[in-house]
Design an enzyme around this catalytic site. Sequence first.
Site, PDB file in Angstrom:
ATOM      1  N   ASP A 212     -37.268  18.228 -57.779  1.00 16.11           N
ATOM      2  CA  ASP A 212     -37.777  16.854 -57.745  1.00 16.11           C
ATOM      3  C   ASP A 212     -38.179  16.391 -59.142  1.00 16.11           C
ATOM      4  O   ASP A 212     -38.792  17.141 -59.907  1.00 16.11           O
ATOM      5  CB  ASP A 212     -39.009  16.835 -56.824  1.00 16.11           C
ATOM      6  CG  ASP A 212     -39.492  15.435 -56.509  1.00 16.11           C
ATOM      7  OD1 ASP A 212     -38.724  14.655 -55.930  1.00 16.11           O
ATOM      8  OD2 ASP A 212     -40.647  15.119 -56.859  1.00 16.11           O
ATOM      9  N   GLU A 262     -31.417  36.610 -60.980  1.00 16.51           N
ATOM     10  CA  GLU A 262     -31.834  37.926 -60.471  1.00 16.51           C
ATOM     11  C   GLU A 262     -31.221  38.176 -59.100  1.00 16.51           C
ATOM     12  O   GLU A 262     -31.231  39.288 -58.585  1.00 16.51           O
ATOM     13  CB  GLU A 262     -33.364  37.966 -60.310  1.00 16.51           C
ATOM     14  CG  GLU A 262     -34.123  38.069 -61.617  1.00 16.51           C
ATOM     15  CD  GLU A 262     -35.621  37.762 -61.431  1.00 16.51           C
ATOM     16  OE1 GLU A 262     -36.094  37.670 -60.274  1.00 16.51           O
ATOM     17  OE2 GLU A 262     -36.294  37.603 -62.469  1.00 16.51           O
TER      18      GLU A 262
HETATM   19  C1  BGC Z   1     -38.585  11.927 -54.575  1.00 15.06           C
HETATM   20  C2  BGC Z   1     -39.413  10.878 -53.938  1.00 15.06           C
HETATM   21  C3  BGC Z   1     -40.853  11.153 -54.314  1.00 15.06           C
HETATM   22  C4  BGC Z   1     -41.030  11.281 -55.831  1.00 15.06           C
HETATM   23  C5  BGC Z   1     -42.334  11.922 -56.191  1.00 15.06           C
HETATM   24  C6  BGC Z   1     -38.784  11.531 -56.014  1.00 15.06           C
HETATM   25  O1  BGC Z   1     -37.861  11.490 -56.825  1.00 15.06           O
HETATM   26  O2  BGC Z   1     -37.244  11.918 -54.192  1.00 15.06           O
HETATM   27  O3  BGC Z   1     -39.252  10.835 -52.563  1.00 15.06           O
HETATM   28  O4  BGC Z   1     -41.647  10.111 -53.864  1.00 15.06           O
HETATM   29  O5  BGC Z   1     -40.033  12.059 -56.383  1.00 15.06           O
HETATM   30  O6  BGC Z   1     -42.322  13.252 -55.815  1.00 15.06           O
END
Ligand code: BGC
Length: 553
Positions: A212, A262
């Site tokens: 993310d 790993e």
């Molecule tokens: C996720 C979102 C989220 C944000 C903060 C993004 O890019 O896909 O759904 O709200 O990151 O974590």
Amino acid sequence: MPTALQTATALDADWWRQAAVYQIYPRSFADANGDGIGDLKGVTSRVPYLKALGIDAVWLSPFYPSALADGGYDVDDYRDVDPKIGTLEDFDEMTAALHQAGIKVIVDIVPNHSSDRHTWFLEAVAAGRGSAARERFHFREGRGAQGELPPTDWTASFGGPRWTRVADGQWYLNTFTPEQPDWNWDHPEVREDFLRTLRFWSDRGVDGFRVDVANLLVKDLPEQLPSKDELAQLDRTSGTHPLMDRDEVHEIYREWRKVFNEYDPPRFAVAEAWVETAERRAKYASPEGLGQAFSFDLLVADFEAGQFRSIIEQNLEQVRATGSTSTWVFSNHDVTRHATRYGLPPLAGRTVKQGVEWVKAGGPGAALDRQGGLRRARAATLLMLALPGSAYLYQGEELGLHEVAQIPAESRQDPSFFRGAEWDGLGRDGCRVPLPWTPQGSSFGFGAGGAHLPQPDWFAEYAASTQEEAAGSTLNLYRQALALRHELQGAEELEWQDTGNDQVLAFTRPGGWLSVTNFGNAPVQLPDGELLLASQPVHGRTLPAHTTAWLRA
Ligand code: BGC
């Protein structure tokens, strides 16, 4: 000569290169215990559906313990399952069932921020200013005589200030919501803890990770911080911006790569990184780093031949340089579903972040060409599934679902709706409404109870069970396309064919797989070849408007 075993391992290590990956938003997929919230047992119960769909992997959005301040992207504990969704045993059971069906499992890692309920954050708040515990986050004194003003005037991604004050007067940095304090990635314990998390899930048999906001982790926060206006002037492409896409972030991913390697096969990773240029994106896709990165270029494009062609060319050229593979995606849990985007009146300067288009088009009541939008979405998807590289699909798009625009404010959940995010109109709830599995039932077969976001009546028409029985349904189109893709897919190459019409894109893949898309409003003649599949009924040798066909050339 490699031995048979080595060859098998190498093939296995490359499983992701041209995988069709299906994103599951667990709270809205299937609800096994009838509490209105989707759960891991629900996913397990739908493994036969996923197998029949023909995908290679699932990517699960966060299922970790969370107060759901941001749909689970506010993580209380990275190494557990939210009790509302299941248990670690349920996770193991689900993984085993998916593996048994030949489907890989990718989980979402949220490394930029935790939640304000994470043990380390609670400890930091309790330990007070100057404590070692606060070093793991970005705590600062405020401005003003009493420190009553945030350290800077920066705005958070979902609106409101980017700093939040704790009881003793200090402020902490939150790029998203106050419930999502940013980690300090200069801290060795933060780095160590994430390595532990990667091993924890890898040891449990997870095949890979979606990372993310992979571009945000490292920050440069000197004593003197720039203002919002000063920040806006700073170059975002040189790797030196204080808040995003800094070059040092790749040191972290080099460490992660060592952990991935790993394992046998090495664990896979894909970066979510909305960065400024294709060159900056390539850094995340390096084989010494995460290995693959999402390209959102097609997702932000119009349904238009010229845009599609140049995006495809650029992306393929770029991966030749990195050794990664292209990624293609039209829909995910953050943006308006593509059937809907393509059904709204054309907008100059199109932006696809959830809801903005509706608002620009005149609000949720704005005219939506449901059939036309879905028709274009089916054509676009069939084109995408013929491209070399990974195809990322989002739950419900295989049903041809539209965005749900009419959700009353009191039922909405997305913080970007409530906090008035600048880029957003209606928030992202409209693509997160629980799936319709059957045309009847209290939640259209999602579960025995209700649905945590209200489902509209028109969901009945899109139910999976009905579509399974209907020959030309979107579900059957996806199933046939994914099955054929497995059969036809070979080397990661594409050769454009001259169509003599700038509204028509055609390309072949090695082995004689020809994909033709008519982006235009008028029917055109199909090229020679055996017709394998089309996104609309084809009569004779005529390819209708807004249609893709696959042929054996
Ligand atoms: C996720 C979102 C989220 C944000 C903060 C993004 O890019 O896909 O759904 O709200 O990151 O974590």
